[in-house]
Design an enzyme around this catalytic site. Structure first.
Site, short mmCIF file in Angstrom:
data_model
loop_
_atom_site.label_atom_id
_atom_site.label_comp_id
_atom_site.label_asym_id
_atom_site.label_seq_id
_atom_site.Cartn_x
_atom_site.Cartn_y
_atom_site.Cartn_z
N ASP A 105 0.90 4.82 4.38
CA ASP A 105 0.53 3.55 3.77
C ASP A 105 -0.31 3.80 2.50
O ASP A 105 0.11 4.58 1.64
CB ASP A 105 -0.18 2.69 4.82
CG ASP A 105 -0.45 1.27 4.38
OD1 ASP A 105 0.50 0.47 4.33
OD2 ASP A 105 -1.62 0.97 4.08
N TYR A 212 -6.38 -3.22 -2.37
CA TYR A 212 -5.31 -4.07 -2.87
C TYR A 212 -5.68 -4.70 -4.21
O TYR A 212 -4.84 -4.84 -5.10
CB TYR A 212 -4.99 -5.16 -1.84
CG TYR A 212 -4.26 -4.65 -0.63
CD1 TYR A 212 -2.87 -4.53 -0.64
CD2 TYR A 212 -4.94 -4.28 0.52
CE1 TYR A 212 -2.19 -4.06 0.46
CE2 TYR A 212 -4.26 -3.80 1.63
CZ TYR A 212 -2.89 -3.70 1.59
OH TYR A 212 -2.21 -3.22 2.68
N HIS A 268 6.61 0.26 10.57
CA HIS A 268 5.57 0.72 9.65
C HIS A 268 4.57 1.66 10.33
O HIS A 268 4.04 2.57 9.69
CB HIS A 268 4.82 -0.49 9.09
CG HIS A 268 3.87 -0.15 7.99
ND1 HIS A 268 4.29 0.22 6.73
CD2 HIS A 268 2.50 -0.11 7.96
CE1 HIS A 268 3.23 0.48 5.97
NE2 HIS A 268 2.13 0.28 6.69
#
Length: 287
Positions: A105, A212, A268
């Site tokens: 990730d 982010y 994921h």
């Protein structure tokens, strides 16, 4: 259950303090694990014993902003260039010239940046379920399905609201981000209690979300970066709810010495869902 003794300690690098978990022989080959969002060292609990038994010196980094690691206020401090330099500083602090990296990730985004900017410090890379940055950017611009999958990224650009939403109802949104996008039973109640404890550390949640925010506002310049010649193993769970598998195949175009392994029964959170397969692939590649 993890059987290898774990040492929690802090390492000073690039004028910041990072929390790491260490296991294995100090004389073993250095193997650094980089977790993603919203995880912490526990993300790699199924890999620790396996890699220690193979003779590696395992270092799991609490990434910048997470848990007990340094939490800068400025969002620009979370730029990928700075985050990659932190890993290089960790290699220096361990007294080594090179290390192999296993990343997932957002940790994988840092690994891609390491490959492009500090290839001479990396032995081999294992990257799980995150595409090359150029591929990610291209799909966000041209792929409507990927934009829908990534809409939470744009929510995270707002001030305060993402933190409130994550904490609401005893971290219901955060825990569902794990349990509703993984194979049933992947995360136990005991596992989720440990995650909540990590998220609840002072200022940790904002630090996590700032990855982010910086990813959108402080993107690295990619126009001059060329193909990657480092040995790279990309492992991809095809059931990923967040990232389309077509981006894994597109990423291989940037790797002159890359190999892609698709796990059709994983999503994921593949290192949790298919630990035995992931471990075998890691060990064979690193050997």
């Amino acid at each position: 259950m993890i059987e290898a003794p774990l040492t929690h300690k802090f390492i000073e690098t690039n004028d910041i303090r990072l929390h790491v978990v260490e296991a294995g022989s100090p004389d073993g080959q250095l193997l650094i694990f980089l977790h993603g969002f919203p995880e912490f060292w526990y993300s790699w609990r199924h890999q620790i014993d396996f890699c220690v038994e193979a003779g590696y010196r395992v270092i799991i980094l609490y990434k910048l902003g997470y848990n007990f690691s340094y939490k800068p206020v400025r969002i620009s401090s979370f730029s990928l260039g700075d985050l990659a330099r932190d890993v290089v500083g960790l290699i220096d602090a361990c007294g080594q010239k090179k290390a192999s990296i296993v990343a997932h990730d957002w940790g994988g985004m840092v690994a891609w940046q390491l490959a492009m900017s500090f290839a001479e410090r990396i032995e081999k890379l294992v990257i799980m379920n995150v595409p090359h940055p150029k591929v990610m950017l291209r799909h966000l611009k041209t792929n409507p399905q990927q934009r829908r999958r990534s809409r939470y990224v744009f929510l995270f650009q707002l001030p305060f609201l993402p933190e409130w939403r994550m904490r609401k109802d005893s971290w219901d949104y955060a825990t569902r981000a794990l349990t509703k996008t993984s194979r049933p039973g992947t995360f136990s109640d005991a596992d989720l209690a440990r995650y909540r404890e990590s998220w609840a550390q002072p200022r940790a949640l904002t630090g996590m979300i700032n990855w982010y925010r910086a990813g959108v506002r402080h993107r690295p310049k990619l126009d001059r970066q060329h193909n990657i010649s480092l040995p790279i193993l990309m492992i991809w769970g095809t059931q990923d709810r967040f990232l389309g598998k077509e981006m894994a195949m597109d990423s291989m175009a940037f790797c002159t010495n890359g190999r892609l392994e698709m796990l059709d029964m994983a999503g994921h959170w593949l290192q949790h869902e298919e630990p035995e397969k992931v471990n075998r692939l890691i060990r064979a590649f690193l050997a």
